[in-house]
Each structure stands twice: as structure tokens, then as C-alpha cells.
Scaffold this motif. Sequence first.
Motif, PDB file in Angstrom:
ATOM      1  N   ALA A 161     -19.582 -23.774 -46.884  1.00 40.36           N
ATOM      2  CA  ALA A 161     -18.471 -23.756 -46.544  1.00 40.36           C
ATOM      3  C   ALA A 161     -18.006 -23.771 -45.362  1.00 40.36           C
ATOM      4  N   THR A 163     -15.186 -21.142 -43.517  1.00 33.58           N
ATOM      5  CA  THR A 163     -15.684 -19.625 -43.690  1.00 33.58           C
ATOM      6  C   THR A 163     -13.926 -20.195 -44.647  1.00 33.58           C
ATOM      7  N   GLN A 165     -12.720 -22.426 -46.740  1.00 32.39           N
ATOM      8  CA  GLN A 165     -12.146 -22.806 -47.433  1.00 32.39           C
ATOM      9  C   GLN A 165     -11.955 -22.788 -49.134  1.00 32.39           C
ATOM     10  N   PRO A 167     -12.221 -20.761 -52.256  1.00 35.31           N
ATOM     11  CA  PRO A 167     -13.772 -21.202 -53.618  1.00 35.31           C
ATOM     12  C   PRO A 167     -13.495 -22.128 -54.126  1.00 35.31           C
ATOM     13  N   ASP A 168     -12.487 -22.267 -55.684  1.00 38.31           N
ATOM     14  CA  ASP A 168     -12.624 -23.094 -56.215  1.00 38.31           C
ATOM     15  C   ASP A 168     -13.410 -24.366 -56.269  1.00 38.31           C
ATOM     16  N   PHE A 170     -14.354 -24.913 -53.320  1.00 39.81           N
ATOM     17  CA  PHE A 170     -16.191 -25.892 -53.183  1.00 39.81           C
ATOM     18  C   PHE A 170     -16.534 -25.783 -53.972  1.00 39.81           C
ATOM     19  N   THR A 171     -16.831 -25.096 -55.138  1.00 38.13           N
ATOM     20  CA  THR A 171     -17.825 -24.947 -56.474  1.00 38.13           C
ATOM     21  C   THR A 171     -17.686 -25.969 -57.200  1.00 38.13           C
ATOM     22  N   ASP A 192     -22.873 -19.602 -50.016  1.00 39.25           N
ATOM     23  CA  ASP A 192     -21.214 -19.613 -50.478  1.00 39.25           C
ATOM     24  C   ASP A 192     -20.870 -18.737 -49.164  1.00 39.25           C
ATOM     25  N   ILE A 194     -18.044 -18.630 -47.649  1.00 37.45           N
ATOM     26  CA  ILE A 194     -16.428 -18.771 -47.352  1.00 37.45           C
ATOM     27  C   ILE A 194     -15.679 -17.145 -46.981  1.00 37.45           C
ATOM     28  N   ARG A 196     -14.898 -13.185 -47.323  1.00 37.99           N
ATOM     29  CA  ARG A 196     -14.450 -12.712 -48.546  1.00 37.99           C
ATOM     30  C   ARG A 196     -12.847 -12.199 -48.028  1.00 37.99           C
ATOM     31  N   LYS A 199     -10.856 -14.826 -49.205  1.00 37.51           N
ATOM     32  CA  LYS A 199     -10.782 -14.836 -50.471  1.00 37.51           C
ATOM     33  C   LYS A 199      -9.881 -14.003 -51.511  1.00 37.51           C
ATOM     34  N   GLN A 202      -6.370 -15.759 -49.923  1.00 39.14           N
ATOM     35  CA  GLN A 202      -5.832 -17.062 -50.913  1.00 39.14           C
ATOM     36  C   GLN A 202      -5.390 -16.367 -52.446  1.00 39.14           C
TER      37      GLN A 202
END
Length: 283
Positions: A161, A163, A165, A167-168, A170-171, A192, A194, A196, A199, A202
Motif C-alpha cells: 500500500a 504509506t 492509505q 487501513p480499512d 486496504f484490508t 502492510d 501503511i 504507523r 494510522k 487517522q
Amino acid sequence: MTPEIEMSEEIGFCPGVRRAIAMAKDVARQRGGIETLGPLVHNQPVLQKLARLGVRVVNCPDDITGGAVVISAHGVSPEQQAEIQQRHIDIIDTTCPIVHQAQLAARRLARAGFFIIIYGDANHPEVKGILGWANGKGIATLNKNAISHLEPPPPQLGILAQTTQIPDRFTEFVRQITEASLSRETKLRTVDTICRHIKKRQAATVKLATRSNLMLVIGSHHSANTARLLQLCSHITKTHLIETASQIESHWLAGKDHIGVTAGASTDAETIREVMMKLSAVS
Ligand code: SF4
């Protein structure tokens, strides 16, 4: 009614941007000015402050006039690095270590025979750079159907991904690619990548937006991580994107009792302070 004005717990420069700016300022001081390949950050007020210290933006290696150039925290492809080195230009590499981890993951997977899919914006410099580390053996997309257009279907897919994006999302993207790959017996590997810090930012922003009836996101339209904050907040409450305090319109505040303030990773402390002061003054 005086509204409560609350700032996100995660605000200000992220470590990668802070490091890149410090490195560029140091070298500008030592050399009496320096050029950066592309903007160091996607934030106009910060670029203007850097310009006053002699940090100038060039758009391609052809435009470099000095003996050294700064590469931004987004990084570049090995090809672009080589192109600069062939011209005997020194590279001051401020690639964020977290972006570099994504570059290395792309290279590792590509060397192991995986076709790389980067969940991200194909036109963003970070994404272009990461794809370059995969030696062109991949694509960048936000469209889960993109793999169905790959002919012949790659037997091995490596998913990364951008970095910044969400997380949900991407999942969910990985889930959909996995489903689409089942009938083809494709071997999948997901890393992963993305950031930290993004994250945390966000998550703190979403928490704040849920208890606010107005959110202000400070940052640029061109900043990928700012755009994600705007998307997240807009789904929860009334949200405006501003780059500077002067863009706040006092009627936005009418009837609001809880105003949340968040900012992209390249928004500087001074701009945030000016926004907080303006909000206190007009509310
Ligand atoms: S957002 Fe994360 S990956 Fe991007 S520069 Fe900042 S710390 Fe590095």
C-alpha cells in the motif's frame, strides 16, 4: 454560545517530514541554497518558508543547476537515482525510512517473482518511486478489478500500500483481490506498508470527528495524507479543508458547539497555531 475548540492528539509534522525538512535546511545553510527534486512537501506555506532559506524546487534532473540535489521524503526510483548520479550530482537523500521499507519490500517481492500491486494513486511520486524499486514489474491502482485485466494472469501477486492509505480500505482491497484470485490459484503475499504514524493520526482524527459538529482539516489538496483525513472526517461530520487561517469563514462556526482541528503530516506548527488563534477570535 462559545464553542469548544479541540485539536487532534496527533498533529504537526510526522517524523519523516520533520527529518526531511531539517536535512534540507542544514544543507541549504551549508551551501548557501539547495534544489529539491520535486517539492519537499505538499504544503505551500511550508515551501514558501523553505524558499526564504534558499530551498528551491526543480521538476526534473535536467533542471538541476547545482552540484547537489535533495530527494524528498517520498523517495525516487533507483533509475532516477542513477540518472542523477550519472550527472555527477550529489544526492541528499531524505527518503523517509518507512517509505524505504516499502521500496525494499517491492524489490524483494519482485525479485522473488511476484507481480506487484500497490494500493495507491499511480500518479503520486511515492508510488512511482516504489514501483521503480519493483523494476517495473507491477502496477499501482485503487481499483480492485485491475487484476482481472492483467493478461496473462500473474501466478504470484505481491500486494503493498501507499504509506498514507486508509487501513480499512486496504484490508478490503486485499480481501477483494484474494477473492478474485481464488479461481486462478494465484499465490498471494501482502505486506502492510501503511505508515504507523499515519494510522495513529487517522485514528485520532476519527475519534475527534465523532464528537465534533465541525472539523477543520489543515493541509493542501495535493497532500495525499491530508486528502485521506478529509475523506474520513467528511463521512462523520461537516468538514472543511483549509491551507491557512485566512481561509476560515466565520459563518461555518454558526451554531457549532464542538469544533475539531486536525492537520496533514506536512502542516507546520505555526500554521496550526494561527488557525487555533483565528478560531478563538471569531467564535
Ligand atoms: S507519513 Fe509516515 S511514511 Fe510518510 S513521511 Fe511521514 S513518517 Fe514517513
